[in-house]
Motif scaffolding. Structure first.
Motif, PDB file in Angstrom:
ATOM      1  N   SER A  40       0.815  -1.220   0.000  1.00 37.42           N
ATOM      2  CA  SER A  40       0.000   0.000   0.000  1.00 37.42           C
ATOM      3  C   SER A  40       0.851   1.274   0.000  1.00 37.42           C
ATOM      4  O   SER A  40       0.393   2.311  -0.454  1.00 37.42           O
ATOM      5  CB  SER A  40      -0.963   0.009   1.185  1.00 37.42           C
ATOM      6  N   ASN A  41       2.073   1.202   0.500  1.00 37.32           N
ATOM      7  CA  ASN A  41       2.974   2.359   0.481  1.00 37.32           C
ATOM      8  C   ASN A  41       4.284   1.940  -0.187  1.00 37.32           C
ATOM      9  O   ASN A  41       5.262   1.626   0.489  1.00 37.32           O
ATOM     10  CB  ASN A  41       3.225   2.880   1.893  1.00 37.32           C
ATOM     11  N   PRO A  42       4.325   1.926  -1.526  1.00 35.40           N
ATOM     12  CA  PRO A  42       5.510   1.430  -2.225  1.00 35.40           C
ATOM     13  C   PRO A  42       6.763   2.272  -1.988  1.00 35.40           C
ATOM     14  O   PRO A  42       7.866   1.752  -2.018  1.00 35.40           O
ATOM     15  CB  PRO A  42       5.096   1.440  -3.695  1.00 35.40           C
ATOM     16  N   TRP A  43       6.604   3.569  -1.730  1.00 33.04           N
ATOM     17  CA  TRP A  43       7.769   4.430  -1.509  1.00 33.04           C
ATOM     18  C   TRP A  43       8.469   4.061  -0.204  1.00 33.04           C
ATOM     19  O   TRP A  43       9.684   3.977  -0.150  1.00 33.04           O
ATOM     20  CB  TRP A  43       7.340   5.901  -1.522  1.00 33.04           C
ATOM     21  N   LEU A  44       7.693   3.806   0.827  1.00 31.51           N
ATOM     22  CA  LEU A  44       8.265   3.377   2.101  1.00 31.51           C
ATOM     23  C   LEU A  44       8.906   1.999   1.960  1.00 31.51           C
ATOM     24  O   LEU A  44      10.011   1.761   2.447  1.00 31.51           O
ATOM     25  CB  LEU A  44       7.187   3.362   3.177  1.00 31.51           C
ATOM     26  N   PHE A  45       8.239   1.089   1.264  1.00 32.23           N
ATOM     27  CA  PHE A  45       8.772  -0.252   1.043  1.00 32.23           C
ATOM     28  C   PHE A  45      10.103  -0.191   0.305  1.00 32.23           C
ATOM     29  O   PHE A  45      11.071  -0.866   0.692  1.00 32.23           O
ATOM     30  CB  PHE A  45       7.747  -1.077   0.248  1.00 32.23           C
ATOM     31  N   CYS A  46      10.181   0.595  -0.754  1.00 32.97           N
ATOM     32  CA  CYS A  46      11.428   0.710  -1.524  1.00 32.97           C
ATOM     33  C   CYS A  46      12.539   1.326  -0.676  1.00 32.97           C
ATOM     34  O   CYS A  46      13.704   0.917  -0.774  1.00 32.97           O
ATOM     35  CB  CYS A  46      11.193   1.497  -2.803  1.00 32.97           C
ATOM     36  N   ASN A  47      12.197   2.289   0.156  1.00 31.35           N
ATOM     37  CA  ASN A  47      13.183   2.865   1.056  1.00 31.35           C
ATOM     38  C   ASN A  47      13.709   1.792   2.016  1.00 31.35           C
ATOM     39  O   ASN A  47      14.905   1.719   2.290  1.00 31.35           O
ATOM     40  CB  ASN A  47      12.587   4.035   1.828  1.00 31.35           C
ATOM     41  N   HIS A  48      12.820   0.922   2.513  1.00 32.44           N
ATOM     42  CA  HIS A  48      13.239  -0.172   3.387  1.00 32.44           C
ATOM     43  C   HIS A  48      14.127  -1.169   2.645  1.00 32.44           C
ATOM     44  O   HIS A  48      15.089  -1.692   3.230  1.00 32.44           O
ATOM     45  CB  HIS A  48      12.036  -0.894   3.988  1.00 32.44           C
ATOM     46  N   LEU A  49      13.837  -1.438   1.374  1.00 33.18           N
ATOM     47  CA  LEU A  49      14.700  -2.320   0.597  1.00 33.18           C
ATOM     48  C   LEU A  49      16.120  -1.772   0.555  1.00 33.18           C
ATOM     49  O   LEU A  49      17.092  -2.517   0.718  1.00 33.18           O
ATOM     50  CB  LEU A  49      14.182  -2.485  -0.831  1.00 33.18           C
ATOM     51  N   VAL A  50      16.240  -0.485   0.342  1.00 34.33           N
ATOM     52  CA  VAL A  50      17.562   0.149   0.314  1.00 34.33           C
ATOM     53  C   VAL A  50      18.200   0.085   1.703  1.00 34.33           C
ATOM     54  O   VAL A  50      19.385  -0.238   1.837  1.00 34.33           O
ATOM     55  CB  VAL A  50      17.462   1.602  -0.197  1.00 34.33           C
ATOM     56  N   ASN A  51      17.425   0.358   2.728  1.00 36.49           N
ATOM     57  CA  ASN A  51      17.969   0.374   4.091  1.00 36.49           C
ATOM     58  C   ASN A  51      18.516  -0.974   4.535  1.00 36.49           C
ATOM     59  O   ASN A  51      19.483  -1.020   5.309  1.00 36.49           O
ATOM     60  CB  ASN A  51      16.916   0.859   5.090  1.00 36.49           C
ATOM     61  N   VAL A  52      17.920  -2.086   4.101  1.00 38.03           N
ATOM     62  CA  VAL A  52      18.397  -3.401   4.543  1.00 38.03           C
ATOM     63  C   VAL A  52      19.536  -3.934   3.671  1.00 38.03           C
ATOM     64  O   VAL A  52      20.069  -5.002   3.934  1.00 38.03           O
ATOM     65  CB  VAL A  52      17.263  -4.455   4.620  1.00 38.03           C
ATOM     66  N   THR A  53      19.901  -3.176   2.646  1.00 41.38           N
ATOM     67  CA  THR A  53      20.993  -3.569   1.755  1.00 41.38           C
ATOM     68  C   THR A  53      22.289  -2.921   2.234  1.00 41.38           C
ATOM     69  O   THR A  53      22.302  -1.760   2.629  1.00 41.38           O
ATOM     70  CB  THR A  53      20.677  -3.127   0.316  1.00 41.38           C
ATOM     71  N   LYS A  54      23.378  -3.695   2.205  1.00 41.30           N
ATOM     72  CA  LYS A  54      24.687  -3.171   2.605  1.00 41.30           C
ATOM     73  C   LYS A  54      25.096  -2.032   1.686  1.00 41.30           C
ATOM     74  O   LYS A  54      24.737  -1.994   0.512  1.00 41.30           O
ATOM     75  CB  LYS A  54      25.754  -4.266   2.514  1.00 41.30           C
ATOM     76  N   SER A  55      25.869  -1.133   2.224  1.00 41.08           N
ATOM     77  CA  SER A  55      26.426  -0.046   1.432  1.00 41.08           C
ATOM     78  C   SER A  55      27.230  -0.651   0.278  1.00 41.08           C
ATOM     79  O   SER A  55      28.050  -1.539   0.480  1.00 41.08           O
ATOM     80  CB  SER A  55      27.330   0.805   2.328  1.00 41.08           C
ATOM     81  N   GLY A  56      26.930  -0.232  -0.942  1.00 45.94           N
ATOM     82  CA  GLY A  56      27.575  -0.790  -2.122  1.00 45.94           C
ATOM     83  C   GLY A  56      26.893  -2.052  -2.632  1.00 45.94           C
ATOM     84  O   GLY A  56      27.267  -2.580  -3.669  1.00 45.94           O
ATOM     85  N   GLY A  57      25.874  -2.541  -1.907  1.00 50.31           N
ATOM     86  CA  GLY A  57      25.140  -3.742  -2.309  1.00 50.31           C
ATOM     87  C   GLY A  57      24.110  -3.426  -3.383  1.00 50.31           C
ATOM     88  O   GLY A  57      23.929  -2.276  -3.783  1.00 50.31           O
ATOM     89  N   TYR A  58      23.414  -4.453  -3.824  1.00 48.60           N
ATOM     90  CA  TYR A  58      22.508  -4.327  -4.961  1.00 48.60           C
ATOM     91  C   TYR A  58      21.071  -4.669  -4.585  1.00 48.60           C
ATOM     92  O   TYR A  58      20.820  -5.469  -3.687  1.00 48.60           O
ATOM     93  CB  TYR A  58      22.972  -5.230  -6.105  1.00 48.60           C
ATOM     94  N   ILE A  59      20.143  -4.052  -5.317  1.00 47.64           N
ATOM     95  CA  ILE A  59      18.713  -4.271  -5.136  1.00 47.64           C
ATOM     96  C   ILE A  59      18.135  -4.590  -6.512  1.00 47.64           C
ATOM     97  O   ILE A  59      18.414  -3.891  -7.496  1.00 47.64           O
ATOM     98  CB  ILE A  59      18.020  -3.016  -4.569  1.00 47.64           C
ATOM     99  N   TYR A  60      17.344  -5.659  -6.566  1.00 44.84           N
ATOM    100  CA  TYR A  60      16.641  -6.012  -7.807  1.00 44.84           C
ATOM    101  C   TYR A  60      15.156  -6.077  -7.485  1.00 44.84           C
ATOM    102  O   TYR A  60      14.739  -6.780  -6.556  1.00 44.84           O
ATOM    103  CB  TYR A  60      17.114  -7.366  -8.355  1.00 44.84           C
ATOM    104  N   VAL A  61      14.367  -5.344  -8.250  1.00 50.39           N
ATOM    105  CA  VAL A  61      12.920  -5.321  -8.067  1.00 50.39           C
ATOM    106  C   VAL A  61      12.259  -5.612  -9.404  1.00 50.39           C
ATOM    107  O   VAL A  61      12.603  -4.997 -10.421  1.00 50.39           O
ATOM    108  CB  VAL A  61      12.448  -3.938  -7.544  1.00 50.39           C
ATOM    109  N   ALA A  62      11.323  -6.538  -9.399  1.00 56.38           N
ATOM    110  CA  ALA A  62      10.509  -6.826 -10.576  1.00 56.38           C
ATOM    111  C   ALA A  62       9.046  -6.791 -10.140  1.00 56.38           C
ATOM    112  O   ALA A  62       8.699  -7.251  -9.050  1.00 56.38           O
ATOM    113  CB  ALA A  62      10.851  -8.194 -11.150  1.00 56.38           C
ATOM    114  N   THR A  63       8.214  -6.213 -10.981  1.00 58.08           N
ATOM    115  CA  THR A  63       6.791  -6.124 -10.658  1.00 58.08           C
ATOM    116  C   THR A  63       5.985  -6.045 -11.953  1.00 58.08           C
ATOM    117  O   THR A  63       6.566  -6.009 -13.043  1.00 58.08           O
ATOM    118  CB  THR A  63       6.503  -4.929  -9.717  1.00 58.08           C
ATOM    119  N   VAL A  64       4.683  -6.009 -11.831  1.00 59.18           N
ATOM    120  CA  VAL A  64       3.820  -6.094 -13.007  1.00 59.18           C
ATOM    121  C   VAL A  64       3.372  -4.716 -13.508  1.00 59.18           C
ATOM    122  O   VAL A  64       3.315  -3.754 -12.758  1.00 59.18           O
ATOM    123  CB  VAL A  64       2.584  -6.964 -12.725  1.00 59.18           C
TER     124      VAL A  64
END
Length: 93
Positions: A15-39
């Motif tokens: 319901s709040n994709p901006w907050l969710f995406c911010n959390h994805l970044v926050n749980v990733t190590k500095s210099g780490g990678y994030i992959y998101v796929a959606t419809v």
């Protein structure tokens, strides 16, 4: 923290994709990678809820203001699904 964080066909149910995406970044190590796929074009599927559809630019906007840089984004399958591949910026960036 993770070296790689993946979200696959989940974002449309948040319901709040901006907050969710911010959390994805926050749980990733500095210099780490994030992959998101959606419809983008997919049947309504409430499990438990179904809120949004994303174009490549819409998915990119979900990460605006986060400590990440988009390496690549676009159509995973034309007019069906989208993806974004990002790197979490380190404090030196």
């Amino acid at each position: 923290s993770f070296d790689l964080t993946i979200s696959f066909d989940t974002l449309e149910h948040i319901s709040n994709p901006w907050l969710f995406c911010n959390h994805l970044v926050n749980v990733t190590k500095s210099g780490g990678y994030i992959y998101v796929a959606t419809v983008f074009l997919w049947n309504y599927h409430p499990c438990p809820n179904d809120y949004y559809r994303y174009s490549p630019d819409g998915l990119r906007e979900c990460f605006r203001g986060t400590r990440s840089e988009i390496i690549e984004y676009g159509w995973d399958e034309p007019d069906v699904s989208v993806y974004a591949f990002l790197r979490k910026m380190s404090y030196e960036d």
